[in-house]
Motif scaffolding. Structure first.
Motif, PDB file in Angstrom:
ATOM      1  N   ILE A   1      47.218  51.299  32.463  1.00  0.00           N
ATOM      2  CA  ILE A   1      46.058  51.825  33.206  1.00  0.00           C
ATOM      3  C   ILE A   1      44.793  51.048  32.821  1.00  0.00           C
ATOM      4  CG2 ILE A   1      44.667  53.892  33.695  1.00  0.00           C
ATOM      5  CD1 ILE A   1      47.131  55.574  33.081  1.00  0.00           C
TER       6      ILE A   1
ATOM      7  N   CYS B   1      48.928  51.722  40.242  1.00  0.00           N
ATOM      8  CA  CYS B   1      47.576  51.301  39.859  1.00  0.00           C
ATOM      9  C   CYS B   1      47.028  50.276  40.857  1.00  0.00           C
ATOM     10  CB  CYS B   1      47.567  50.704  38.458  1.00  0.00           C
ATOM     11  SG  CYS B   1      47.786  51.939  37.167  1.00  0.00           S
TER      12      CYS B   1
ATOM     13  N   ASN C   1      44.393  47.644  34.317  1.00  0.00           N
ATOM     14  CA  ASN C   1      44.091  47.632  35.745  1.00  0.00           C
ATOM     15  C   ASN C   1      42.677  48.086  36.053  1.00  0.00           C
ATOM     16  OD1 ASN C   1      46.523  46.889  37.560  1.00  0.00           O
ATOM     17  ND2 ASN C   1      47.371  48.034  35.833  1.00  0.00           N
TER      18      ASN C   1
END
Ligand code: C2E
Ligand code: CA
Ligand code: CA
Length: 650
Positions: free
Chosen positions: A508, A470, A511
């Protein structure tokens, strides 16, 4: 209840005169015979050589002595004609001393078996030894000065101070205190067995007291001893195969290490049966039974897991062991021709370092892990070095797991760019993990992924790789690169954890990158259960926009029905298919039509392990959408990925 019984015994013993020659030796003879049988049993069968077992043997020995001295004492009495009972008194005192020794050993046994901490063990031992010395001294003194046990001319026994009973009660109290206070240290059923044996002992003493008898005192000691034999030191044989469990192997190694005995060992692993719910079939059991007894003297067979057995024997008893190993292997060859099950065999002589750490099971497992199927491996020192490395990696993995630092610097994200045929550019990539460990440097997946999976550490590693991926995606986006997505590898094992999809989603989200920039690669599920779990997780994460790749297609047994039921985006054709399609025309036709089928069903086909231009040309003509392999790039540190990617506006 115990206290009550004992009260009755005291009253009876004080209240009536006992006749010394009322004694019958039967009970003592039975004790001697039973102890003898116990010794025969434990020497002819395999018993784990624990510390508690050593104490148990001492108990049996002293019990025999006590019974024997009781017999002698009374026999001597009947032979006295001149009224001088000195000899009888001496043996009587000895007899009591033997019984007290036994009581003291009970305390030692309980302390050992229940693994009672030193802070409690020490004062209890000290108290017991003091009681032991004091009661023996008092027994001697009162016997000498006539205030204790005394014999009249007519054979009546005058008991003054019954020091034996007092000592017995104190020891019984100490034992009961330990057994009840620490009852949680042992399995409940075992504790019940011990309590039962104590109740029977008290009952016997009560009955003998009630009937003015003394013949059964030693016999009452027998019940706890039998309980020990049955509950703790019985042999954990698997009756069918004749093997003992893995724990017993450790006991055997420790026992022989302390005595500086070298061991030889052979290990047989049949992976087909080494799974939950499987076991050796009857005909294989028969063969193993034969092998375990025919080739080595004094060999013991251990069952390590469902499809794994280890045979161990003393080197001294098998000085021509090399010959014996060869004979066994030849015989094995013949059996293999019949059964044809894949196997791995190891043979070796004990190694100081491994014996000291008592780690043969993991040592052997580690060798099995690295060796090829259907081979025999003779252990050498390189295996020890390999094993030390393994232990080091494992401890580092454990540390990474416990710290749970998503930017742990020991976990490196490497990466392989993937060539997109349609765009003619590199816009996707696969993240590949490496470890960088202080003592050994860079470690590759084949050396640590299986360990991480076996020990439950894999999910944390995935989280770290995802975090680092990420980071890179975010960097590439910010720098204006055209990054379609980067895939990470996920193990089927970790998907079984309920928190899996949540953990992935969280990283996810934290980020702040679009979900569709991340893809997950998984291999085919092996079981129906895995498949069901996988299906629900894929569906959940797909809803969020995460893409899915089927990894290593063509390496296992593929179940087309299952594959088509899962919403994969990309099918990754394994390098073995790329190689096969080059080797012969039939294989090529097969790969070609599989690829065209997937592509007609709207999957994208990615070929892995494209190494040459010839590979590349062939794959492009076989419905490829993506190509990955050394032809384009070896795995590189993920921060170098930008070398391959192009800017959005370029
Ligand atoms: P994989 O997922 O099939 O990864 C592809 C492997 O093939 C990589 O090996 C890659 O270096 C190698 N490879 C790439 N191009 C070529 C080529 O042209 N020729 C040949 N012969 N090999 C090529 P690597 O990096 O050693 O990884 C091995 C396996 O370890 C991976 O196979 C994957 O199953 C596992 N692995 C790697 N990273 C991770 C991870 O982060 N998580 C999990 N669960 N497994 C991982
Ligand atoms: Ca992969
Ligand atoms: Ca692969």
């Amino acid at each position: 209840m115990g206290i009550l019984n004992v009260g009755v015994i005291i009253m009876n013993q004080v209240g009536q005169n006992l006749y010394f020659d009322d004694y019958s030796p039967t009970a003592d003879m039975v004790v001697i015979a039973t102890c003898f049988v116990i010794i025969v049993l434990v020497t002819t069968s395999y018993v784990p050589k624990t510390k508690a077992f050593g104490v148990f043997l001492a108990i049996v020995g002293w019990l025999m002595l006590a019974a024997f001295s009781d017999v002698i004492c009374h026999d001597w009495y009947t032979h006295v004609t001149d009224g001088n009972y000195t000899g009888v008194y001496v043996v009587r005192v000895l007899y009591h001393a033997f019984l007290f020794t036994n009581l003291l050993l009970y305390v030692v046994y309980i302390l050992t078996l229940m693994q009672i901490e030193i802070e409690i063990k020490k004062p209890v031992m000290r108290l017991s030894v003091v009681v032991y010395v004091v009661v023996i001294v008092i027994d001697i003194v009162t016997t000498v000065n006539g205030k204790g046990f005394n014999l009249n001319k007519d054979g009546t026994e005058i008991s003054g101070v019954n020091i034996f009973l007092i000592g017995y009660l104190i020891f019984a109290a100490i034992c009961l205190f330990l057994m009840i206070g620490f009852r949680n240290r042992l399995y409940k059923q075992i504790m019940r067995g011990f309590y039962g044996s104590v109740v029977v002992s008290f009952l016997l003493l009560y009955l003998q007291g009630k009937h003015g008898q003394s013949s059964y005192t030693v016999a009452s000691f027998l019940f706890p001893t039998i309980a020990m034999l049955y509950l703790v030191h019985s042999t954990p044989y698997d009756i069918e195969i004749g093997a003992i469990n893995a724990k017993a192997l450790e006991d055997l190694v420790r026992y022989n290490y302390n005595r500086k005995n070298d061991l030889i060992y052979m290990s047989l692993l049949i992976p087909d049966f080494d799974m939950e719910g499987k076991s050796f079939p009857k005909e294989i059991q028969k063969v193993i039974r034969k092998f375990a007894s025919e080739f080595f003297r004094g060999a013991v067979l251990f069952q390590i897991s469902n499809g794994h057995v280890v045979l161990m024997a003393r080197k001294k008893m098998n000085s021509d062991y090399e010959n014996r190993i060869n004979k066994l292997l030849n015989a094995f060859e013949a059996e293999y021709e019949k059964f044809k099950f894949d196997y791995k065999i190891i043979a070796g002589v004990s190694i100081e370092e491994i014996s000291r750490k008592n780690e043969y099971i993991s040592f052997i497992r580690n060798i099995h892990r690295h060796m090829k199927m259907n081979t025999v491996h003779m252990v050498d020192y390189e295996d020890v070095e390999e094993f030390n490395k393994y232990e080091y990696i494992l401890s580092e993995l454990g540390d990474i797991y416990r710290r749970h630092d998503l930017r742990d610097s020991r976990v490196l994200a490497y990466c392989q760019p993937v060539y997109n045929i349609e765009t003619g550019k590199y816009d996707t990539a696969e993240a590949l993990m490496r470890l960088k460990l202080q003592d050994i440097g860079l470690v590759y997946p084949d050396q640590f992924i299986p360990l991480a999976e076996e020990n439950g550490y894999i999910h944390v590693l995935t989280e770290i790789i995802l975090q680092k991926t990420c980071d890179e995606i975010k960097y590439l986006i910010n720098e204006g690169y055209d990054v379609k997505r980067i895939s990470i590898n996920v193990s089927v094992l970790e998907m079984k954890d309920l928190a899996f999809s949540e953990d992935i989603g969280k990283i996810i989200d934290n980020n702040d990158i679009p979900n569709e920039k991340v893809a997950i690669e998984i291999t085919e599920s092996q079981t129906e259960n895995d498949f069901i779990v996988m299906k629900s997780i894929i569906n959940k994460l797909k809803e969020k926009g995460i893409k899915f790749y089927l990894d290593d297609f063509g390496t296992g047994y593929s179940n087309m029905e299952r594959i088509l039921e899962l919403p994969f985006d990309i099918i990754k054709f394994d390098r073995s298919l790329v190689i096969a399609s080059d080797a012969d025309i039939r294989a090529k036709k097969m790969v070609e039509s599989l690829a065209s089928m997937f592509s007609n069903l709207n999957y994208s086909v990615l070929y892995e392990g494209v190494e040459t231009e010839v590979d590349e040309d062939r794959c492009i003509r076989m419905s490829a959408s993506y190509l990955q392999g050394y032809k384009y790039s070896r795995p590189i540190p993920i921060i170098e990925l930008k070398r391959f990617f192009s800017k959005v506006d370029a």
